[in-house]
Enzyme design. Structure first.
Site, mmCIF file in Angstrom:
data_model
loop_
_atom_site.group_PDB
_atom_site.id
_atom_site.type_symbol
_atom_site.label_atom_id
_atom_site.label_comp_id
_atom_site.label_asym_id
_atom_site.label_seq_id
_atom_site.Cartn_x
_atom_site.Cartn_y
_atom_site.Cartn_z
ATOM 1 N N GLU A 44 -36.283 -32.809 15.932
ATOM 2 C CA GLU A 44 -36.257 -33.977 15.046
ATOM 3 C C GLU A 44 -34.833 -34.486 14.871
ATOM 4 O OE1 GLU A 44 -38.943 -36.025 14.475
ATOM 5 O OE2 GLU A 44 -39.859 -34.140 13.824
ATOM 6 N N ASP A 47 -33.235 -37.323 19.265
ATOM 7 C CA ASP A 47 -33.343 -38.314 20.354
ATOM 8 C C ASP A 47 -32.091 -39.182 20.464
ATOM 9 O OD1 ASP A 47 -34.063 -39.713 18.018
ATOM 10 O OD2 ASP A 47 -35.822 -40.699 18.916
ATOM 11 N N SER A 78 -54.317 -59.384 13.503
ATOM 12 C CA SER A 78 -54.490 -57.936 13.403
ATOM 13 C C SER A 78 -55.482 -57.627 12.298
ATOM 14 C CB SER A 78 -53.158 -57.248 13.089
ATOM 15 O OG SER A 78 -53.393 -55.906 12.672
ATOM 16 N N GLY A 132 -46.868 -46.192 8.831
ATOM 17 C CA GLY A 132 -45.822 -45.582 8.002
ATOM 18 C C GLY A 132 -46.076 -44.129 7.644
ATOM 19 N N SER A 136 -46.031 -43.045 14.124
ATOM 20 C CA SER A 136 -45.573 -44.071 15.042
ATOM 21 C C SER A 136 -46.611 -45.138 15.398
ATOM 22 C CB SER A 136 -44.997 -43.443 16.308
ATOM 23 O OG SER A 136 -44.047 -44.337 16.819
ATOM 24 N N SER A 138 -45.909 -48.126 15.032
ATOM 25 C CA SER A 138 -45.110 -49.211 15.623
ATOM 26 C C SER A 138 -45.025 -49.054 17.142
ATOM 27 C CB SER A 138 -43.715 -49.272 14.990
ATOM 28 O OG SER A 138 -43.016 -48.062 15.155
ATOM 29 N N GLU A 175 -38.221 -52.954 19.432
ATOM 30 C CA GLU A 175 -38.176 -52.387 18.070
ATOM 31 C C GLU A 175 -36.776 -52.496 17.471
ATOM 32 O OE1 GLU A 175 -40.741 -49.271 17.193
ATOM 33 O OE2 GLU A 175 -39.696 -48.663 15.379
ATOM 34 N N ASP A 187 -40.677 -42.073 20.445
ATOM 35 C CA ASP A 187 -42.039 -42.531 20.170
ATOM 36 C C ASP A 187 -42.618 -43.309 21.346
ATOM 37 O OD1 ASP A 187 -41.141 -41.584 17.788
ATOM 38 O OD2 ASP A 187 -41.170 -43.518 16.751
ATOM 39 N N TYR A 239 -31.703 -43.070 7.413
ATOM 40 C CA TYR A 239 -31.777 -42.885 8.866
ATOM 41 C C TYR A 239 -30.509 -43.455 9.519
ATOM 42 C CZ TYR A 239 -33.634 -43.136 13.631
ATOM 43 O OH TYR A 239 -33.814 -42.998 14.991
#
Ligand code: ADP
Ligand code: MG
Length: 407
Positions: A44, A47, A78, A132, A136, A138, A175, A187, A239
């Site tokens: 974690e 990446d 959507s 969320g 993932s 997204s 993204e 992801d 982040y």
């Protein structure tokens, strides 16, 4: 009293997207494509440090029904969002598209930036990947769009692993630059390049992958995903701060990425960092903070290697301690856990899990627990009861199995 988020059967998901398309656009789509969400077993916040991670693709997928049009107009609907949205592909640039359409238009934009002849399209989206939750959604959306556009505009990229690596980079650009979320590449890589029955060891330094057999049922084990349903609004800022701290540490240590620090060299690197502090008042993080961050990244990469070796030796029942150590490192050194994640992990372990850890970026989202098949319900119930006792929002659960990539 536990709530389970079941994955849709692929045919059902495709039917839902197709039905939404025909109802709202009054026409038939050319086809339906889909891509999975993911969980990360270990590795974690590695990446973006050129490190290793070990995600696998979930049975939970995002489905997109698409029809190309002979113009630059993108119309989007959507099932998870309100209303029809419209975006002119020729005007897409960083900062121009608001909200969820940015993930879709971003992919078309990034393909164009890479020189591919992509036009407009109508698209209807439906998904069983929760938003969320750290699973993932997204990337599932981006990657479903990527394979749809690849086929509709004859790009031929999805047919090979090399092409899928290119599509991964396209989705990451979408993204980062159009949706404005500064995430790493894990992801999208697993959503496009994962393999059923396997976890994906991803080397983020050169994008190379190794498919590692991940057989839980043969060991009478299951991977329980606990969505804490906690959302902490500062997560994005934290982040970005962690990424900046890692870059600052790498600069001070004169390495390109923290991957270059080996476990053997960690002691020296940390001692060196502790001596190096930025000029006062320049906003740089204190040495003590950088030491913690580097220690997490380097030890976490080593834990991925340990985990992979155990899987390769068919010793999946022995990975629990590495999961526990990963959680402790993320909580104490990287400082990205939160009350809900710690409670989920501690309770799962007390209820018999062989190992447990937060997964995803942190500050909410999901935790994973490795449990005996017969303990899945009782561990989930114990976590739900602990959350109720702490007056926290009720968590939700799913059992994760490694499934196939975007198609
Ligand atoms: P996650 O951990 O689920 O990836 P993110 O915040 O990165 O969380 O992405 C969630 C966002 O992605 C949503 O707010 C939405 O903008 C977009 N998204 C994901 N899935 C869908 C969907 N099915 N329909 C529309 N937008 C979606
Ligand atoms: Mg995301």
């Amino acid at each position: 009293m536990t709530t389970w988020i079941d994955a849709w059967q692929p045919a059902d998901g495709a039917d839902r997207a197709r039905a939404l398309f025909t109802e709202r656009f009054d026409a038939e789509p050319n086809g339906v494509w889909s891509a999975p969400g993911r969980v990360n077993l270990i590795g974690e916040h590695t990446d973006y440090n050129g490190g290793l991670c070990l995600p696998f693709a979930l049975p939970h997928r995002t489905y997109v029904a698409v029809r190309p049009v002979d113009s630059d107009r993108i119309r989007l609907i959507s099932a998870q969002e309100e209303g029809i949205r419209e975006v002119d592909l020729s005007t897409v640039a960083p900062g121009t598209v608001q909200g969820w359409p940015s993930y879709v238009a971003g992919v078309a934009w990034a393909l164009r930036q890479a020189g591919h002849a992509v036009r407009g399209f109508d698209i209807a989206v439906d998904s069983c990947v929760p938003y969320g939750s750290g699973l993932s959604s997204s990337a599932a959306l981006e990657c479903a769009v990527a394979v749809a556009l690849d086929e509709l505009f004859d790009l031929g990229l999805a047919a090979t692993d090399q092409g899928r690596t290119t599509l991964t980079a396209v989705c990451v650009r979408a993204e980062n630059e159009i949706a404005g979320a500064n995430t790493g590449g894990m992801d999208q890589a697993v959503s496009l390049r994962g393999r059923a029955g396997h976890a994906l060891e991803l080397d983020c330094l050169d994008d190379s992958v190794r498919h590692v057999p991940f057989d839980l049922t043969g060991h009478d084990l299951a991977l329980l995903v606990i969505d804490t349903r906690a959302e902490h609004s500062h997560a994005g800022g934290e982040y970005a701060a962690r990424r900046a701290e890692c870059e600052q540490a790498a600069t001070l240590l004169q390495v390109r990425t923290l991957r270059e620090i080996t476990p053997d060299g960690l002691g020296d690197a940390l001692a060196g960092l502790a001596r190096l502090t930025g000029p006062e008042g320049d906003g740089s993080a204190a040495a003590e903070v950088l030491v913690r961050r580097v220690r997490h990244v380097v030890t976490e990469i080593a834990r991925v290697q340990e985990f992979v070796e155990l899987l390769a030796a068919d010793r999946v029942d022995e990975v629990g301690p590495a999961m526990d150590a990963s959680h402790a490192s993320l909580r104490d050194d990287y400082q990205v856990s939160c009350r809900e994640l710690d409670l989920a992990v501690d309770t799962a372990r007390d209820a018999g899990a062989l190992g447990a850890r937060m997964t995803g970026g942190g500050f909410g989202g999901s935790a994973i627990a490795l449990v005996r098949t017969g303990d899945v319900e009782s561990v989930a119930e114990a976590v739900a009861a602990a959350f109720a006792g702490a007056e926290l929002r009720a968590p939700t659960f799913l059992v994760a199995t490694p499934e196939g990539p975007a198609a």
